[in-house]
Design a protein around this motif. Structure first.
Motif, PDB file in Angstrom:
ATOM      1  N   THR A 295       0.811  -1.215   0.000  1.00  0.00           N
ATOM      2  CA  THR A 295       0.000   0.000   0.000  1.00  0.00           C
ATOM      3  C   THR A 295       0.846   1.267   0.000  1.00  0.00           C
ATOM      4  OG1 THR A 295      -0.157  -0.441   2.358  1.00  0.00           O
ATOM      5  CG2 THR A 295      -2.117  -0.839   1.038  1.00  0.00           C
ATOM      6  N   VAL A 296       1.839   1.342   0.882  1.00  0.00           N
ATOM      7  CA  VAL A 296       2.601   2.584   0.982  1.00  0.00           C
ATOM      8  C   VAL A 296       3.903   2.472   0.200  1.00  0.00           C
ATOM      9  CG1 VAL A 296       3.785   4.122   2.570  1.00  0.00           C
ATOM     10  CG2 VAL A 296       1.594   3.107   3.221  1.00  0.00           C
ATOM     11  N   LEU A 297       4.635   1.384   0.495  1.00  0.00           N
ATOM     12  CA  LEU A 297       5.907   1.184  -0.200  1.00  0.00           C
ATOM     13  C   LEU A 297       5.643   0.605  -1.588  1.00  0.00           C
ATOM     14  CD1 LEU A 297       7.842  -0.440   2.764  1.00  0.00           C
ATOM     15  CD2 LEU A 297       8.025   1.908   1.953  1.00  0.00           C
ATOM     16  N   PRO A 298       6.621   0.787  -2.498  1.00  0.00           N
ATOM     17  CA  PRO A 298       6.401   0.240  -3.849  1.00  0.00           C
ATOM     18  C   PRO A 298       6.286  -1.288  -3.829  1.00  0.00           C
ATOM     19  CG  PRO A 298       8.644   1.075  -3.597  1.00  0.00           C
ATOM     20  CD  PRO A 298       7.889   1.540  -2.399  1.00  0.00           C
ATOM     21  N   SER A 299       5.442  -1.823  -4.714  1.00  0.00           N
ATOM     22  CA  SER A 299       5.275  -3.272  -4.797  1.00  0.00           C
ATOM     23  C   SER A 299       6.506  -3.908  -5.396  1.00  0.00           C
ATOM     24  CB  SER A 299       4.057  -3.612  -5.652  1.00  0.00           C
ATOM     25  OG  SER A 299       2.893  -3.291  -4.973  1.00  0.00           O
ATOM     26  N   VAL A 300       6.683  -5.143  -5.047  1.00  0.00           N
ATOM     27  CA  VAL A 300       7.899  -5.836  -5.461  1.00  0.00           C
ATOM     28  C   VAL A 300       7.546  -6.898  -6.490  1.00  0.00           C
ATOM     29  CG1 VAL A 300       9.800  -7.241  -4.622  1.00  0.00           C
ATOM     30  CG2 VAL A 300       8.887  -5.438  -3.185  1.00  0.00           C
ATOM     31  N   SER A 301       8.273  -6.885  -7.598  1.00  0.00           N
ATOM     32  CA  SER A 301       8.016  -7.876  -8.644  1.00  0.00           C
ATOM     33  C   SER A 301       9.126  -8.939  -8.622  1.00  0.00           C
ATOM     34  CB  SER A 301       7.993  -7.185 -10.006  1.00  0.00           C
ATOM     35  OG  SER A 301       9.307  -6.783 -10.329  1.00  0.00           O
ATOM     36  N   PRO A 302       8.896 -10.067  -9.297  1.00  0.00           N
ATOM     37  CA  PRO A 302       9.943 -11.096  -9.331  1.00  0.00           C
ATOM     38  C   PRO A 302      11.277 -10.578  -9.858  1.00  0.00           C
ATOM     39  CG  PRO A 302       7.888 -11.980 -10.166  1.00  0.00           C
ATOM     40  CD  PRO A 302       7.657 -10.529  -9.929  1.00  0.00           C
ATOM     41  N   LEU A 303      11.229  -9.673 -10.827  1.00  0.00           N
ATOM     42  CA  LEU A 303      12.468  -9.148 -11.382  1.00  0.00           C
ATOM     43  C   LEU A 303      13.266  -8.401 -10.319  1.00  0.00           C
ATOM     44  CD1 LEU A 303      14.062  -8.922 -14.012  1.00  0.00           C
ATOM     45  CD2 LEU A 303      12.973  -6.708 -14.408  1.00  0.00           C
ATOM     46  N   VAL A 304      12.558  -7.633  -9.509  1.00  0.00           N
ATOM     47  CA  VAL A 304      13.223  -6.878  -8.449  1.00  0.00           C
ATOM     48  C   VAL A 304      13.920  -7.836  -7.482  1.00  0.00           C
ATOM     49  CG1 VAL A 304      12.823  -5.389  -6.464  1.00  0.00           C
ATOM     50  CG2 VAL A 304      11.666  -4.926  -8.620  1.00  0.00           C
ATOM     51  N   THR A 305      13.220  -8.902  -7.134  1.00  0.00           N
ATOM     52  CA  THR A 305      13.826  -9.847  -6.187  1.00  0.00           C
ATOM     53  C   THR A 305      15.064 -10.491  -6.800  1.00  0.00           C
ATOM     54  OG1 THR A 305      12.463 -11.719  -6.895  1.00  0.00           O
ATOM     55  CG2 THR A 305      11.629 -10.376  -5.080  1.00  0.00           C
ATOM     56  N   LEU A 306      14.997 -10.767  -8.096  1.00  0.00           N
ATOM     57  CA  LEU A 306      16.150 -11.372  -8.764  1.00  0.00           C
ATOM     58  C   LEU A 306      17.348 -10.442  -8.711  1.00  0.00           C
ATOM     59  CD1 LEU A 306      17.175 -13.752 -10.486  1.00  0.00           C
ATOM     60  CD2 LEU A 306      16.545 -12.443 -12.506  1.00  0.00           C
ATOM     61  N   ILE A 307      17.075  -9.180  -9.024  1.00  0.00           N
ATOM     62  CA  ILE A 307      18.168  -8.195  -9.007  1.00  0.00           C
ATOM     63  C   ILE A 307      18.742  -8.063  -7.603  1.00  0.00           C
ATOM     64  CG2 ILE A 307      18.739  -5.768  -9.348  1.00  0.00           C
ATOM     65  CD1 ILE A 307      16.595  -5.736 -11.554  1.00  0.00           C
ATOM     66  N   CYS A 308      17.852  -7.976  -6.611  1.00  0.00           N
ATOM     67  CA  CYS A 308      18.333  -7.854  -5.218  1.00  0.00           C
ATOM     68  C   CYS A 308      19.171  -9.049  -4.828  1.00  0.00           C
ATOM     69  CB  CYS A 308      17.147  -7.738  -4.262  1.00  0.00           C
ATOM     70  SG  CYS A 308      16.309  -6.171  -4.355  1.00  0.00           S
ATOM     71  N   THR A 309      18.698 -10.256  -5.200  1.00  0.00           N
ATOM     72  CA  THR A 309      19.440 -11.466  -4.854  1.00  0.00           C
ATOM     73  C   THR A 309      20.822 -11.441  -5.486  1.00  0.00           C
ATOM     74  OG1 THR A 309      17.325 -12.628  -4.941  1.00  0.00           O
ATOM     75  CG2 THR A 309      19.296 -13.976  -4.751  1.00  0.00           C
ATOM     76  N   LEU A 310      20.852 -11.107  -6.779  1.00  0.00           N
ATOM     77  CA  LEU A 310      22.143 -11.080  -7.453  1.00  0.00           C
ATOM     78  C   LEU A 310      23.075 -10.064  -6.827  1.00  0.00           C
ATOM     79  CD1 LEU A 310      21.180 -11.501 -11.201  1.00  0.00           C
ATOM     80  CD2 LEU A 310      22.549 -13.034  -9.795  1.00  0.00           C
ATOM     81  N   LEU A 311      22.525  -8.889  -6.535  1.00  0.00           N
ATOM     82  CA  LEU A 311      23.356  -7.866  -5.911  1.00  0.00           C
ATOM     83  C   LEU A 311      23.900  -8.336  -4.576  1.00  0.00           C
ATOM     84  CD1 LEU A 311      21.382  -4.552  -6.595  1.00  0.00           C
ATOM     85  CD2 LEU A 311      23.623  -5.214  -7.488  1.00  0.00           C
ATOM     86  N   SER A 312      23.096  -9.111  -3.841  1.00  0.00           N
ATOM     87  CA  SER A 312      23.530  -9.536  -2.510  1.00  0.00           C
ATOM     88  C   SER A 312      24.625 -10.584  -2.579  1.00  0.00           C
ATOM     89  CB  SER A 312      22.351 -10.067  -1.701  1.00  0.00           C
ATOM     90  OG  SER A 312      21.921 -11.301  -2.233  1.00  0.00           O
TER      91      SER A 312
END
Lengths: 493, 505
Positions: A295-312
């Motif tokens: 609702t307040v924060l931006p929604s998270v898509s699978p692509l975002v999670t992939l990018i975050c995982t790779l970055l981590s």
């Protein structure tokens, strides 16, 4: 006369047999829907032709593991025929005769032999490294109960999470993890010092490695490539429609993200900045598996999670690439990658924490700092598995086994490294798990909110544990980046 | 610090095993109209809660004694009353008069199993650790190992957490008695044992050794003076405890007689069902039950029991040490089991407890006996659907004792067979003698495995429907008779002054 507790040979067998006996006693314990999942897969692979395996949908529990697992189930189904033929009929949904239960449970216990063998190999590889140099953690001269090899074997064989996930909830993680451990051990057994030198790299070795990987994939996916079913297989393996979080939030970054979003939205409503009518009702906390929007924060898509995982995980990978530090470094990288994927992945199940805890056990008997991280990660990670066993009958079992493992890990590692391992703040956080358990398991079910808001204990567990898991992840990275490069210290790893 | 962590891990392992066994079925599950011991215990809670005390043991319209009438002493009834109060808080339907008959549900099962677990945590487990740490020899690791083996004795776990009973209460109290006596707290020890006796009348099997030990101790301290004083103190406290437990029934002598009548049902005959004692085994060849009158049977059983108990008791009286006391407990209870009246197969737990206490000194023989004792209850366990926990716990116990106590690495001297070995010295060397014993052990284990598998997997021939229970009984009986001879031999051949005496007493 020497007590057997000091003899070299028997203790490993004693540990392995002991835990196997406990597993056998748990045959009649509660089993989750995963039991029916695997029974269904036995039936599908046995009764249907290969072309139908990833299309079969009589049961809601469709095949969602890669083909090698399907072949594994196919192999098992031939043994299953001797126990109870009825379990192999696809239409027999939720069939759970005593013979079926016995067979399925025994299959997990027996395939755990792979896990046990892998630990033995792993231990002997570790000992081989110790013998070649004067490392701190020597086995000789120590009493059996406080030898690193004994502690490591116990931490792996008697791992609480593995026992309750595999032998109560019902899964095959032990066997699969054994294969992983064996591959690590075998890879480094050929090298006495366990290091990989850049200089020894050659295009030929790269081609050989590459072709091994490709052949394995070809064997596994080959029939489905031939049948042109790859899109269907992939859609079964990676069901992105299931939502950012599982019905029970795994204690990762997204759980924290969700709660921050919830808190902000509640604050927003209170402060009049948001219209309550425009908010979706109880979407994420409803306990359902579905896609939802924040609702307040931006929604998270699978692509975002992939990018975050790779970055981590990229920093860890780069670190290993440029500063290889043998077996230890490789394992550390595995732990970080597993934990990174757990932290940022899409629709992560809480059971995945075991992929990080198990390899970390080896590092824990090596370094003081890793032991500290292990204690925090394993205690919070194991506690986060509690909601998996929600029946009253299993409550004593999970508490007793958790206490057993926690007491052992704390006292043995403390004895190994001589002195306090966790700081006061960390100890307070871990002790906070006790009141949390009392609230979630005993107090909350007796309140009236138990029926209207059943998700609250899961939420509390998830958030509390997410803090510990995130903290461990940060600690692991810090220890990775601050451990001095070991190549300068010669062959000792 | 190390000890505490090891002890807590052992306790956790013991509790985990117990609770895991409790997942399985109980006696009489889903078997109306009579069900089994589980329903009996639930029924006693119902009776104790709803009826006044003086009606508990009487046959009234509200209390039909033919449906699981109370046949244990008052302390069991008080315990049932306590459990009933808790049950009433959780779900009154569990103890509703008349309507709760045959009540079965998963939450009720959970409740009942929890009551057993609590009794274990409060009574039995602390006693085991106190015994191991203060009354046995060896390094602290050895003591913890012994405690773990005692905790994982399958027989008690399977009966209490499978079949469903509260043997851990009576055996726990008896063990507190042993601990008390061993630590020199005679008064507290005798108090604990009196409570055990008032919980289950089968504890009478242990009563002679307690009596002889205390009397012997008093005599040693001089019957004129301190010894007499001690004797009086103990007698008074025992009587007072009895009076306290039986207080509600002491108002009428009729009541006392009625309770005694329920406790000792002499009308029921020499034995019921298949039990591994001499009468049942003998009955296969000679039908004693029909040959002799009931009074003759009673006399014969009394005489033989007395005969076999006498030597051990006299020896204990003359030499009241802990070692003698433990052996006398075994011999007395084993003699009672083998020759007494109306013995049930579960009564083997009474000799099993003191044998557990001998695990430190006689690991091979103790392990052997304890495994046979569990095996002797196989027909009962099969009836209750406890095959899986029986197999797993027995194998685990065998392996654990052999590994932790190095049970198989014992010389013949350590087997305490000194004089016996002397007899055979002509033909066998020391090493061969102990080898012979170990071979016998192995063969016995193999035979038990075969018989267990056969009992579980095969159908008996139509002409001999009781073939397997009878075979199990006879096999066990032979072993128990041999054990009786062995333990008596060990106790009676102990030289007057033992060098390297055990530290206690």
């Amino acid at each position: 006369m020497a007590s057997p507790m000091n003899s070299d040979s028997g203790w490993f067998l004693a540990l392995a047999l002991g835990v196997s006996f406990i597993k056998c006693l748990l045959i009649n314990a509660y089993h989750s829907t995963d039991f029916e999942v695997h029974r269904n897969w036995l039936a599908v692979t046995h009764s249907m032709p290969v072309s139908k395996w990833y299309y079969e949908a009589t049961s809601e529990w469709t095949l969602d593991y890669p083909p090698f697992f399907a072949w594994f189930e196919y192999g098992l189904s031939h043994v299953a025929a001797y126990f109870d033929k009825e379990m192999l009929v696809v239409r027999n949904l939720n069939y759970a005769s005593p013979a079926t239960v016995l067979f399925q449970r025994l299959s997990v216990i027996v395939t755990d032999v792979v896990f046990i063998y892998a630990i033995k190999e792993f231990n002997s590889w570790s000992c081989a490294i110790y013998r070649c140099c004067k490392c701190l953690r020597e086995d000789k001269g120590k009493e059996l109960l406080w030898k690193p090899s004994f502690i490591l074997a116990t931490l792996l064989l008697w791992n609480f999470g593995l026992i309750i996930v595999d032998h109560i909830h019902f899964q095959y993680n032990g066997f699969l993890f054994g294969v992983l451990l064996l591959s690590v051990a075998r890879h480094f057994q050929s090298k006495t010092d366990g290091s990989v030198h850049w200089k020894s790299f050659s295009p030929f070795r790269f081609v050989v490695l590459g072709s091994i990987v490709l052949t394995t994939f070809a064997l596994s996916f080959g029939p489905f490539i031939a049948l042109g079913q790859i899109p269907q297989v992939l859609s079964r393996l990676f069901p992105f429609k299931r939502g950012l979080c599982h019905a029970y939030w795994a204690p990762n970054v997204w759980a924290l993200y969700n709660i921050v979003d919830k808190v902000l939205s509640m604050l927003g409503v209170k402060l009049g900045m948001l219209d309550i009518n425009k908010l979706p009702k109880a979407t994420m906390t409803g306990g359902l598996v579905q896609e939802f929007q924040h609702t307040v924060l931006p929604s998270v898509s699978p692509l975002v999670t992939l990018i975050c995982t790779l970055l981590s995980i990229l920093p860890a990978l780069f670190h290993m690439w440029y500063r290889p530090s043998g077996g230890r470094g490789f394992l550390r990288c595995i732990v970080i990658c597993a934990l990174g994927s757990f932290m940022f992945g899409w629709h992560v199940h809480e059971k995945a924490i075991l992929m990080a805890i198990l390899p970390l056990s080896w590092l824990a008997v090596e370094h003081r700092e890793d032991a500290r991280t292990f204690l925090i990660l394993s205690t919070t990670g194991h506690f986060s598995l509690f909601p998996l066993l929600f029946t009253a009958q299993e409550l004593p079992i999970k508490i007793l086994l958790m206490l057993l493992f926690t007491i052992f890990s704390f006292t043995s590692l403390k004895k190994l490294f001589r002195g306090r391992l966790v700081s006061s703040v960390e100890a307070t956080y871990l002790l906070g798990l006790i009141p949390l358990a009392v609230i979630c398991e005993l107090v909350y079910p007796l309140t009236p909110w138990h029926h209207t808001l059943p998700f609250i204990p899961l939420l509390l567990t998830s958030i509390y544990c997410a803090l510990g898991v995130t903290y461990s992840f940060i600690r692991l990275y810090i220890s990775l980046l601050t451990v001095p490069s070991t190549t300068s210290k010669g062959k000792c790893q | 610090m190390d000890n505490w962590s090891l002890v807590s891990m052992c306790v956790l392992l013991g509790l985990t095993t117990r609770w895991a066994v409790s997942f399985n079925s109980y006696s009489g599950a889903s078997k109306p109209p009579m069900f089994g011991d589980y329903e009996a215990q639930r029924h006693w809670q119902e009776v104790a809660y709803n009826l006044p005390v003086h009606e508990w043991y009487l046959n009234t319209t509200d209390n039909n004694l033919s449906y699981w009438g109370l046949d244990y002493p008052p302390l069991t009834a008080y315990h049932s009353l306590l459990c009933a109060y808790v049950a009433k808080l959780i779900n009154p339907a569990w103890v509703e008069l008349h309507t709760s008959r045959g009540y079965e549900s998963s939450s009720h099962k959970l409740f009942m199993r929890t009551t057993v677990l609590i009794a274990d945590i409060l009574l039995y487990i602390p006693a085991v650790f106190l015994y191991c740490f203060y009354l046995s020899n060896g390094s602290s690791k050895k003591k913890v190992a012994t405690a773990l083996c005692i905790l994982l004795y399958p027989g008690l776990i399977l009966i209490d957490y499978g079949h469903f009973q509260y043997n851990n209460v009576s055996l726990g109290l008896a063990l507190w008695g042993v601990v008390g006596l061993g630590s020199g707290w005679d008064l507290l020890g005798s108090l604990a044992f009196t409570l055990a006796l008032n919980y289950k009348q089968m504890e009478l099997y242990h009563s002679l050794p307690f009596f002889c030990y205390l009397l012997g101790k008093c005599i040693k301290q001089g019957l004129v003076g301190r010894g007499l004083f001690l004797l009086l103190k103990i007698s008074l406290s025992v009587l007072a405890t009895f009076a306290l437990c039986w207080l509600p029934f002491l108002s009428e002598p009729q009541q006392v007689l009625q309770v005694l009548h329920r406790l000792f049902p002499v009308a029921r005959g020499l034995f019921e069902d298949k039990v591994a004692n001499t009468w049942c085994s003998l009955n296969v060849l000679i039908k004693i039950k029909t040959l002799l009158s009931r009074d003759a049977q009673l006399l014969l059983s009394l005489a033989l029991t007395f005969l076999f108990v006498l030597p051990s008791s006299i020896k204990l009286l003359t030499k009241p040490t802990m070692w003698q006391f433990k052996l006398a407990l075994v011999n007395s209870s084993l003699a009672f089991f083998l020759f007494s009246f109306q013995v049930h197969e579960k009564s083997i737990l009474l000799p099993a407890l003191p044998v557990c206490l001998l695990m430190n000194e006689l690991p091979l023989m103790a392990t052997w006996f304890l495994l046979v004792s569990t095996f002797s209850m196989l027909p009962l366990l099969l009836k209750d659907g406890l095959l899986l926990p029986y197999a797993v716990t027995s194998l685990a116990f065998l392996f654990l004792c052999v590994y932790l106590l190095s049970a198989l690495h014992r010389s013949s001297q350590e087997l305490h067979l000194g004089s016996c070995y002397n007899l055979t010295r002509g033909c066998l060397s020391a090493r061969n003698f102990s080898l012979l014993v170990k071979c016998a052990f192995g063969i016995s284990m193999a035979a038990m495995a075969v018989l267990s598998t056969a009992s579980a997997a095969l159908e008996p021939p139509a002409r001999l429907p009781d073939l397997f229970p009878v075979l199990v009984s006879i096999f066990s009986c032979m072993h128990f008779l041999a054990s009786l001879l062995y333990f008596n031999f060990v106790q009676l051949t102990e030289p007057p002054s033992r060098r390297g005496q055990k530290k206690t007493n």
